[in-house]
Design a protein around this motif. Sequence first.
Motif, PDB file in Angstrom:
ATOM      1  N   GLY A 142      43.883  34.329 -14.906  1.00  8.14           N
ATOM      2  CA  GLY A 142      44.593  33.081 -15.157  1.00  8.14           C
ATOM      3  C   GLY A 142      44.350  32.053 -14.071  1.00  8.14           C
ATOM      4  O   GLY A 142      44.125  30.867 -14.356  1.00  8.14           O
ATOM      5  N   GLY A 143      44.372  32.482 -12.818  1.00 11.53           N
ATOM      6  CA  GLY A 143      44.139  31.563 -11.712  1.00 11.53           C
ATOM      7  C   GLY A 143      42.733  30.988 -11.737  1.00 11.53           C
ATOM      8  O   GLY A 143      42.526  29.801 -11.452  1.00 11.53           O
ATOM      9  N   GLN A 144      41.753  31.821 -12.098  1.00 12.68           N
ATOM     10  CA  GLN A 144      40.374  31.339 -12.187  1.00 12.68           C
ATOM     11  C   GLN A 144      40.215  30.345 -13.331  1.00 12.68           C
ATOM     12  O   GLN A 144      39.539  29.318 -13.195  1.00 12.68           O
ATOM     13  CB  GLN A 144      39.431  32.523 -12.369  1.00 12.68           C
ATOM     14  N   GLY A 168      52.252  26.644 -13.884  1.00 10.88           N
ATOM     15  CA  GLY A 168      53.420  27.307 -14.463  1.00 10.88           C
ATOM     16  C   GLY A 168      53.159  28.718 -14.949  1.00 10.88           C
ATOM     17  O   GLY A 168      54.078  29.531 -15.012  1.00 10.88           O
ATOM     18  N   ASN A 169      51.915  29.036 -15.312  1.00 17.52           N
ATOM     19  CA  ASN A 169      51.593  30.370 -15.823  1.00 17.52           C
ATOM     20  C   ASN A 169      51.060  31.309 -14.742  1.00 17.52           C
ATOM     21  O   ASN A 169      50.623  32.422 -15.064  1.00 17.52           O
ATOM     22  CB  ASN A 169      50.545  30.265 -16.941  1.00 17.52           C
ATOM     23  N   LEU A 170      51.077  30.856 -13.485  1.00 19.33           N
ATOM     24  CA  LEU A 170      50.475  31.643 -12.409  1.00 19.33           C
ATOM     25  C   LEU A 170      51.545  32.243 -11.509  1.00 19.33           C
ATOM     26  O   LEU A 170      52.634  31.688 -11.363  1.00 19.33           O
ATOM     27  CB  LEU A 170      49.540  30.745 -11.581  1.00 19.33           C
ATOM     28  N   ASP A 171      51.211  33.368 -10.873  1.00 20.58           N
ATOM     29  CA  ASP A 171      52.142  33.935  -9.897  1.00 20.58           C
ATOM     30  C   ASP A 171      52.203  33.009  -8.683  1.00 20.58           C
ATOM     31  O   ASP A 171      51.340  32.144  -8.485  1.00 20.58           O
ATOM     32  CB  ASP A 171      51.708  35.345  -9.483  1.00 20.58           C
ATOM     33  N   THR A 174      49.069  32.759  -6.258  1.00 22.78           N
ATOM     34  CA  THR A 174      47.944  32.100  -6.905  1.00 22.78           C
ATOM     35  C   THR A 174      48.251  30.626  -7.142  1.00 22.78           C
ATOM     36  O   THR A 174      47.395  29.760  -6.945  1.00 22.78           O
ATOM     37  CB  THR A 174      47.613  32.785  -8.244  1.00 22.78           C
ATOM     38  N   ALA A 175      49.491  30.327  -7.557  1.00 21.12           N
ATOM     39  CA  ALA A 175      49.892  28.941  -7.812  1.00 21.12           C
ATOM     40  C   ALA A 175      49.764  28.100  -6.551  1.00 21.12           C
ATOM     41  O   ALA A 175      49.269  26.960  -6.592  1.00 21.12           O
ATOM     42  CB  ALA A 175      51.326  28.897  -8.338  1.00 21.12           C
ATOM     43  N   ASP A 176      50.191  28.640  -5.416  1.00 18.91           N
ATOM     44  CA  ASP A 176      50.099  27.898  -4.155  1.00 18.91           C
ATOM     45  C   ASP A 176      48.644  27.607  -3.797  1.00 18.91           C
ATOM     46  O   ASP A 176      48.307  26.500  -3.357  1.00 18.91           O
ATOM     47  CB  ASP A 176      50.760  28.693  -3.027  1.00 18.91           C
ATOM     48  N   THR A 180      46.987  23.857  -3.675  1.00 14.56           N
ATOM     49  CA  THR A 180      46.373  23.369  -2.437  1.00 14.56           C
ATOM     50  C   THR A 180      44.976  22.822  -2.706  1.00 14.56           C
ATOM     51  O   THR A 180      44.607  21.745  -2.229  1.00 14.56           O
ATOM     52  CB  THR A 180      46.308  24.497  -1.394  1.00 14.56           C
ATOM     53  N   LEU A 181      44.195  23.558  -3.497  1.00 16.82           N
ATOM     54  CA  LEU A 181      42.849  23.092  -3.834  1.00 16.82           C
ATOM     55  C   LEU A 181      42.898  21.779  -4.616  1.00 16.82           C
ATOM     56  O   LEU A 181      42.134  20.855  -4.353  1.00 16.82           O
ATOM     57  CB  LEU A 181      42.118  24.157  -4.651  1.00 16.82           C
TER      58      LEU A 181
END
Length: 218
Positions: A142-144, A168-171, A174-176, A180-181
């Motif tokens: 999901g993060g990728q 919203g769908n990421l832990d 991973t969301a942080d 940041t990116l």
Amino acid sequence: MVLQLRGVTKTYETGDGPLPVLRGVDLGLNAGETLALTGESGSGKSTLLHLVGGLDTPDAGTIEVAGANVGAMGDEARAALRRGTVGVVFQQFNLIPALDVAANLSFQARLAGHDEPAHWVDLAERLGLTPFLRRYPEQLSGGQQQRVAIGRALAARPRLLLADEPTGNLDETTADAVLTLMLDLVRESDTALLMVTHSDRVAERMARRIHLRLGKVA
């Protein structure tokens, strides 16, 4: 100023009668500025984002993106706006499943007339996607996938980036990292960012915050 809203209203017809969603919203956003749009469910956040992106039209008021009146545009002009001037990142990644990561990244850029392989290759590297360029969305976490969605939106060099709960769908970890990116890339490209979020943690990382309550800026 990249985005200017003046007195924007929107009402939807329902089986129970008219439902006012936005009741005269004013806001402005400059190049390189980040703005969090918060509010309870039903406060009009996503409606406002759709209006700015030309996915719907306001009943009254004006929405100007890069000096162009979005509400006065026809369907073709609004589609052209989304291809180039405005980038969109949703909570659901909306990647093209039949295209690999490289093709997803370059697709929007080609539509916008900015087919610059060096640019999206650099974005892929910055987003940690270089090892996955030949993979398809279903082969990614999901993060990728969200990183691909961000890269695809920025590959077209938009003046304004709209993001609707993009993490919203990421832990949380991973969301942080994804946020940041996104903020780093937006700052470096001088792109304005308008982000809808329910998260105070996310909102605190934006330069400014506006709260909607019952369709008005509280």
